[in-house]
Enzyme design. Sequence first.
Site, short mmCIF file in Angstrom:
data_model
loop_
_atom_site.label_atom_id
_atom_site.label_comp_id
_atom_site.label_asym_id
_atom_site.label_seq_id
_atom_site.Cartn_x
_atom_site.Cartn_y
_atom_site.Cartn_z
N GLY A 292 0.79 -1.02 -0.05
CA GLY A 292 -0.11 0.03 0.07
C GLY A 292 0.76 1.25 -0.03
CD GLN B 270 3.23 5.90 2.55
OE1 GLN B 270 2.32 5.16 2.22
NE2 GLN B 270 4.31 5.15 3.37
CB CYS C 168 5.61 2.44 7.52
SG CYS C 168 5.11 3.92 6.58
CG LEU C 169 6.20 1.20 1.31
CD1 LEU C 169 5.64 1.48 -0.14
CD2 LEU C 169 7.53 0.24 1.15
CG HIS D 47 -0.22 1.12 7.30
ND1 HIS D 47 0.68 0.76 8.29
CD2 HIS D 47 0.34 1.91 6.57
CE1 HIS D 47 1.87 1.67 7.85
NE2 HIS D 47 1.89 2.21 6.90
CD GLU D 48 -0.79 2.63 2.91
OE1 GLU D 48 -0.46 3.72 2.71
OE2 GLU D 48 -0.19 1.45 3.16
CG HIS E 254 0.58 7.01 5.51
ND1 HIS E 254 1.38 7.28 6.36
CD2 HIS E 254 0.88 5.67 5.27
CE1 HIS E 254 2.49 6.33 6.32
NE2 HIS E 254 1.97 5.18 5.96
ZN ZN Z 1 2.88 3.66 6.22
#
Ligand code: ZN
Length: 167
Positions: A46, A51, A94-95, A136-137, A140
């Site tokens: 995701g 991000q 998390c990226l 999670h997204e 963000h």
């Molecule tokens: Zn993340």
Amino acid sequence: MSVLPILTWPDSVLTQKAAPVGAVDDGVRALAADMLETMYDAPGRGLAAPQVGVLMRLFVMDAGWKDGERAPVVCIDPEVLGYSGEEVPFEEGCLSIPGIKATILRPAGLRLAWTDLDGARVIAALDGVPARVALHELDHLDGIVIFDRLGPETRAAALAEYQAATA
Ligand code: ZN
């Protein structure tokens, strides 16, 4: 399409609330295509627009592609209609926080509405990994990262681990 740079914590964009997208135009479709390419390249399940430095309420996900065929989903202006099931622990990465895994409690499922790339409103019930990725997204889009979902002691430990890893 192009792979976009992914911001890493503590970039201040990651702590801001994103604004609604509204009408889906070619710019939004191009951003979504770039975000999907970026997500697959990372590789991740995701990716939310903040991000990649865009404070818009848009995320892309593909919860199962690492185990099979790609099935990309683009969620524009998502809205949680309700949660379902118990809160369950799940280890998340998390990226934007590379190298860190944290076990986070979240609802097992949710009903989510969003606008798709054709501008149509879609409603789906999500469970399991897709629910987890979406939750999670969604965080963000409100400037919330996994550190913010941890208790004080676990958060301090995770922050120290991250700082050591990125020093
Ligand atoms: Zn993340």
